[in-house]
Design a protein around this motif. Structure first.
Motif, PDB file in Angstrom:
ATOM      1  N   PHE A   1      -7.983   3.948  -9.428  1.00  0.00           N
ATOM      2  CA  PHE A   1      -6.976   3.455  -8.494  1.00  0.00           C
ATOM      3  C   PHE A   1      -6.534   4.530  -7.496  1.00  0.00           C
ATOM      4  O   PHE A   1      -5.955   4.217  -6.459  1.00  0.00           O
TER       5      PHE A   1
ATOM      6  N   LYS B   1       1.963   1.772  -3.498  1.00  0.00           N
ATOM      7  CA  LYS B   1       0.862   2.320  -4.301  1.00  0.00           C
ATOM      8  C   LYS B   1       0.688   3.806  -4.021  1.00  0.00           C
ATOM      9  O   LYS B   1       0.449   4.602  -4.941  1.00  0.00           O
ATOM     10  N   THR B   2       0.810   4.194  -2.756  1.00  0.00           N
ATOM     11  CA  THR B   2       0.635   5.598  -2.381  1.00  0.00           C
ATOM     12  C   THR B   2       1.746   6.457  -2.988  1.00  0.00           C
ATOM     13  O   THR B   2       1.476   7.527  -3.543  1.00  0.00           O
TER      14      THR B   2
ATOM     15  N   LYS C   1      -5.499   4.378   6.173  1.00  0.00           N
ATOM     16  CA  LYS C   1      -5.493   3.251   5.234  1.00  0.00           C
ATOM     17  C   LYS C   1      -4.481   2.168   5.588  1.00  0.00           C
ATOM     18  O   LYS C   1      -4.521   1.082   5.060  1.00  0.00           O
TER      19      LYS C   1
ATOM     20  N   LYS D   1      -8.471   6.089  -5.630  1.00  0.00           N
ATOM     21  CA  LYS D   1      -9.340   5.956  -4.457  1.00  0.00           C
ATOM     22  C   LYS D   1      -8.771   4.987  -3.427  1.00  0.00           C
ATOM     23  O   LYS D   1      -9.207   4.973  -2.287  1.00  0.00           O
ATOM     24  N   GLU D   2      -7.797   4.165  -3.824  1.00  0.00           N
ATOM     25  CA  GLU D   2      -7.225   3.166  -2.918  1.00  0.00           C
ATOM     26  C   GLU D   2      -6.292   3.773  -1.876  1.00  0.00           C
ATOM     27  O   GLU D   2      -6.027   3.156  -0.865  1.00  0.00           O
TER      28      GLU D   2
ATOM     29  N   LEU E   1       0.828  -1.208   0.000  1.00  0.00           N
ATOM     30  CA  LEU E   1       0.000   0.000   0.000  1.00  0.00           C
ATOM     31  C   LEU E   1       0.862   1.257   0.000  1.00  0.00           C
ATOM     32  O   LEU E   1       0.519   2.251  -0.652  1.00  0.00           O
TER      33      LEU E   1
ATOM     34  N   LYS F   1     -10.223  11.273  -9.943  1.00  0.00           N
ATOM     35  CA  LYS F   1     -10.626   9.992  -9.360  1.00  0.00           C
ATOM     36  C   LYS F   1     -11.624   9.218 -10.214  1.00  0.00           C
ATOM     37  O   LYS F   1     -11.656   7.992 -10.165  1.00  0.00           O
TER      38      LYS F   1
ATOM     39  N   CYS G   1       0.942   6.681  -6.718  1.00  0.00           N
ATOM     40  CA  CYS G   1      -0.224   7.521  -7.016  1.00  0.00           C
ATOM     41  C   CYS G   1       0.098   9.000  -6.821  1.00  0.00           C
ATOM     42  O   CYS G   1      -0.354   9.837  -7.606  1.00  0.00           O
TER      43      CYS G   1
END
Length: 177
Positions: free
Chosen positions: A61, A21-22, A125, A63-64, A18, A56, A25
């Protein structure tokens, strides 16, 4: 006055995914927003006011990951733009590279979404992450934001920014002497 403390954090494998991913993003959104601002300026000679929410729908993606991290991307880009127009010597904002950019993101404290207790920290998150806490902030400080970063060696760190740090005692000591 603000003061920051940097602590090593030890995320689980799921949390590392995660975090990756952050980081991705945030870099992706920065580049998209910068590109859209450039295109808008070329067409109309006006500055585009874009927000992460505008992207968004097109890129689900986003939104994750933590929405405050994406909001801070917008703030960083706006600041880079203002610095350029204030002083062109600073240079125009550059696109972030996957290989040469620092893997980091900043999230703000809102309604107690970030907690620090004992040797762990709770981030949006990500739930609880163990942390090597080697010092305590002063009692009159309150947590303002957290910047999570990953070093090229693969080590993760959390920089906690505290607000309200006071140097009144030091100033009083100087006046006495």
């Amino acid at each position: 006055m603000n003061i920051a403390y940097r602590f090593r954090i030890y995320p689980t494998e799921e949390q590392k995914i995660l975090l990756g991913k952050t980081f991705g993003c945030c870099r992706f959104l920065y580049n998209q927003m910068l590109n859209d601002k450039i295109q808008e300026y070329k067409k109309t000679k006006k500055m585009l006011k874009n927000t992460p929410a505008m992207y968004k729908k097109e890129y689900p993606f986003l939104k994750e990951v933590d929405s405050l991290a994406l909001a801070n991307v917008q703030l960083h880009l706006e600041k880079a733009y203002k610095n350029f127009f204030r002083d062109p010597k600073v240079g125009f904002p550059r696109f972030k590279s996957k290989h040469h950019s620092k893997n980091s993101y900043t999230t703000n404290v809102v309604n107690g979404n970030i907690l620090v207790e004992d040797n762990r920290i709770r981030l949006p998150k990500l739930k609880w992450i163990s942390m090597k806490k080697h010092r305590e902030p002063a009692e009159n400080c309150r947590l303002k934001s957290v910047t999570v970063s990953m070093e090229p060696s693969g080590k993760y760190f959390a920089s906690l920014l505290y607000e309200g740090y006071s140097c009144e005692n030091q100033a009083a000591d100087r006046d006495v002497q």
